[in-house]
Design a protein around this motif. Structure first.
Motif, PDB file in Angstrom:
ATOM      1  N   GLU A  44      16.998   0.388   9.826  1.00 40.78           N
ATOM      2  CA  GLU A  44      16.714   0.193   8.411  1.00 40.78           C
ATOM      3  C   GLU A  44      15.211   0.083   8.222  1.00 40.78           C
ATOM      4  O   GLU A  44      14.530  -0.540   9.035  1.00 40.78           O
ATOM      5  CB  GLU A  44      17.394  -1.071   7.880  1.00 40.78           C
ATOM      6  N   ILE A  45      14.705   0.702   7.179  1.00 40.74           N
ATOM      7  CA  ILE A  45      13.281   0.599   6.890  1.00 40.74           C
ATOM      8  C   ILE A  45      13.108   0.019   5.487  1.00 40.74           C
ATOM      9  O   ILE A  45      13.912   0.281   4.587  1.00 40.74           O
ATOM     10  CB  ILE A  45      12.571   1.965   6.996  1.00 40.74           C
ATOM     11  N   GLU A  46      12.090  -0.803   5.335  1.00 43.07           N
ATOM     12  CA  GLU A  46      11.793  -1.397   4.043  1.00 43.07           C
ATOM     13  C   GLU A  46      10.814  -0.512   3.281  1.00 43.07           C
ATOM     14  O   GLU A  46       9.795  -0.101   3.824  1.00 43.07           O
ATOM     15  CB  GLU A  46      11.204  -2.800   4.217  1.00 43.07           C
ATOM     16  N   MET A  47      11.125  -0.231   2.042  1.00 47.00           N
ATOM     17  CA  MET A  47      10.238   0.575   1.211  1.00 47.00           C
ATOM     18  C   MET A  47      10.592   0.333  -0.252  1.00 47.00           C
ATOM     19  O   MET A  47      11.698  -0.132  -0.559  1.00 47.00           O
ATOM     20  CB  MET A  47      10.354   2.056   1.559  1.00 47.00           C
ATOM     21  N   PRO A  48       9.690   0.654  -1.165  1.00 47.69           N
ATOM     22  CA  PRO A  48       9.979   0.486  -2.593  1.00 47.69           C
ATOM     23  C   PRO A  48      10.807   1.648  -3.123  1.00 47.69           C
ATOM     24  O   PRO A  48      10.373   2.438  -3.961  1.00 47.69           O
ATOM     25  CB  PRO A  48       8.596   0.446  -3.227  1.00 47.69           C
ATOM     26  N   ALA A  49      12.003   1.763  -2.593  1.00 44.41           N
ATOM     27  CA  ALA A  49      12.905   2.845  -2.976  1.00 44.41           C
ATOM     28  C   ALA A  49      14.323   2.310  -3.014  1.00 44.41           C
ATOM     29  O   ALA A  49      14.656   1.335  -2.350  1.00 44.41           O
ATOM     30  CB  ALA A  49      12.797   4.010  -1.993  1.00 44.41           C
ATOM     31  N   THR A  55       9.222   3.771  -6.306  1.00 46.25           N
ATOM     32  CA  THR A  55       8.325   3.077  -7.227  1.00 46.25           C
ATOM     33  C   THR A  55       6.867   3.228  -6.822  1.00 46.25           C
ATOM     34  O   THR A  55       6.516   3.026  -5.664  1.00 46.25           O
ATOM     35  CB  THR A  55       8.677   1.576  -7.285  1.00 46.25           C
ATOM     36  N   VAL A  56       6.043   3.567  -7.801  1.00 47.36           N
ATOM     37  CA  VAL A  56       4.595   3.633  -7.622  1.00 47.36           C
ATOM     38  C   VAL A  56       3.951   2.722  -8.660  1.00 47.36           C
ATOM     39  O   VAL A  56       4.430   2.622  -9.790  1.00 47.36           O
ATOM     40  CB  VAL A  56       4.076   5.081  -7.778  1.00 47.36           C
ATOM     41  N   ILE A  57       2.890   2.052  -8.254  1.00 46.67           N
ATOM     42  CA  ILE A  57       2.184   1.159  -9.162  1.00 46.67           C
ATOM     43  C   ILE A  57       0.901   1.822  -9.654  1.00 46.67           C
ATOM     44  O   ILE A  57       0.135   2.371  -8.865  1.00 46.67           O
ATOM     45  CB  ILE A  57       1.851  -0.183  -8.474  1.00 46.67           C
ATOM     46  N   TYR A  58       0.688   1.764 -10.945  1.00 49.08           N
ATOM     47  CA  TYR A  58      -0.562   2.201 -11.560  1.00 49.08           C
ATOM     48  C   TYR A  58      -1.357   0.947 -11.922  1.00 49.08           C
ATOM     49  O   TYR A  58      -0.800  -0.018 -12.447  1.00 49.08           O
ATOM     50  CB  TYR A  58      -0.293   3.032 -12.812  1.00 49.08           C
ATOM     51  N   SER A  59      -2.643   0.988 -11.639  1.00 48.85           N
ATOM     52  CA  SER A  59      -3.479  -0.188 -11.856  1.00 48.85           C
ATOM     53  C   SER A  59      -4.813   0.199 -12.485  1.00 48.85           C
ATOM     54  O   SER A  59      -5.334   1.291 -12.224  1.00 48.85           O
ATOM     55  CB  SER A  59      -3.723  -0.915 -10.525  1.00 48.85           C
TER      56      SER A  59
END
Length: 312
Positions: free
Chosen positions: A135-140, A99-103
Motif C-alpha cells: 500500500e502506498i500513501e498519496m493524495p488520491a 488532489t493538487v494544492i494551489y498556493s
C-alpha cells in the motif's frame, strides 16, 4: 494569482463528462478505458464501445438493465435535485481522484503534506511495485464503481482536462497574506500511472478486482411490514407510498417524472413527515408508524442528488 505546487506522488482526481438533462431523459457517458473493444447491452440493445474511448447514450427516466461479460444489473435513472455529471464504468476499471494544492506563496513539502492530511486527502492505495503487493500513501482516492456520480466524489477536472498551471481568483487578501486551495482531477488508471512515473522510477501497477454485479452496493427501499403499524391511518398512508414506489418502477420517460416527484421531492417528503400527525400517542403508543415512515423517506432522500443508482 495561485500557482500549482508539484509534490511527488500527490495527485488529484476529477471527472466531468457531459450530461444533458431533459424532462424525460438524460445523456450519460459509458466509458471504456481498457485496451480492448467491449460490448455492453442496455435493455436488450447491444453497444460496441471502442478501446480507450466511450459512447454517449440517452437514458429515459425509469428502470433499466445493463449487461456486460455475461453478468447484468438493474438501475434507475431519474431527475436529481442538484443534477451533476457522471459516467458508467461497466468494466469496473480503476480511476483515481488526485488532489493538487494551489498556493499564493511557496510552501514546503512538509507544509503541503500537512494541509493534505488536515483535509483527509491522503489515502492508502493498494499497488504492485516491482512485483511486490503493498500500500502506498498519496493524495488520491481509488474509485471503481459501476455508476460513478460527480455528486459523490466532487471532482474539479475531468480525465480529459489538464490541471492548469495557475488559477486566478478574487481572494481579497491582505498584503503578504498567503492562501491555499485544493483541486481534484480524475484519471484513468493508465494516465495515472504515467503521472506517477514522472517522479518515480519503479515499475508500478494496480490490482484489478472487479466484483460480480450481484455483489455491488444496491439501493433498496426498506421492507415495511404493514401489519406492524398499529395506527390505521398511518398504515393506509404507508400502503399508498409502497404502491406508488412499485408502480413508479414500471414507468419510463415523462411518465416517470411526476410520480417520482410526488414521492421524492422536498415537498413530498415534508408531506410524508407531517403524516405522523395521523398517529398519536393514543392510537400508536409505540410510534410504530413513525419508525416505518422514517426509514422509507430516508431511503428516498439518500438518492436525491444522483441521477443513476443500482437497485436490487
Amino acid at each position: 494569482m495561485m500557482k500549482k505546487i508539484k509534490y511527488s506522488l500527490l495527485l488529484a482526481f476529477g471527472l466531468t463528462l457531459v450530461s444533458c438533462s431533459e424532462p424525460s431523459s438524460i445523456d450519460r457517458w459509458i466509458d471504456n478505458p481498457t485496451a480492448n473493444e467491449i460490448k455492453v447491452t442496455i435493455d436488450g440493445k447491444e453497444l460496441t464501445i471502442p478501446a480507450k474511448s466511450g459512447v454517449n447514450y440517452t437514458f429515459e427516466y425509469g428502470k433499466h438493465t445493463l449487461s456486460y461479460n455475461n453478468d447484468d444489473f438493474n438501475f434507475v435513472v431519474k431527475p436529481a435535485q442538484f443534477g451533476e455529471s457522471g459516467f458508467i464504468n461497466p468494466t469496473q476499471s480503476n480511476y483515481y481522484l488526485y488532489t493538487v494544492i494551489y498556493s499564493t506563496s511557496e510552501i514546503s513539502d512538509e507544509e503541503y503534506e500537512k494541509i493534505l492530511k488536515q483535509n483527509r486527502e491522503i489515502n492508502k492505495i493498494p499497488a504492485i511495485i516491482d512485483g511486490k503487493e503493498q500500500e502506498i500513501e498519496m493524495p488520491a482516492k481509488l474509485i471503481n464503481d459501476i455508476l460513478i456520480e460527480r455528486s459523490d466524489y466532487h471532482w474539479n477536472y475531468s480525465y480529459d482536462q489538464a490541471f492548469p498551471e495557475e488559477i486566478t481568483q478574487d481572494l481579497r487578501l491582505k498584503k503578504n497574506q498567503s492562501y491555499q486551495e485544493s483541486f481534484r482531477k480524475l484519471y484513468r488508471e493508465s494516465d495515472f500511472i504515467e503521472l506517477i512515473k514522472e517522479d518515480e522510477q519503479e515499475d508500478i501497477s494496480f490490482p484489478y478486482q472487479p466484483k460480480k454485479f450481484s455483489e455491488i452496493s444496491q439501493y433498496v427501499i426498506p421492507k415495511v411490514n404493514l401489519n406492524n403499524i398499529k395506527c390505521e391511518e398511518g398504515r393506509k398512508y404507508m400502503e399508498g407510498l409502497l404502491n406508488d414506489w412499485n408502480h413508479l418502477l414500471t414507468l419510463k420517460g415523462s411518465d416517470f417524472t411526476k410520480p417520482y416527484n410526488n414521492l421524492a421531492s422536498n415537498d413530498a417528503m415534508a408531506k410524508s413527515y407531517s403524516s405522523v400527525d395521523k398517529c398519536t400517542k393514543e392510537n400508536d403508543p409505540e410510534q410504530s408508524y413513525r419508525k416505518e415512515l422514517r426509514q422509507f423517506v430516508d431511503a428516498l432522500r439518500s438518492t436525491r442528488d444522483v441521477n443513476f443508482y443500482v437497485i436490487k
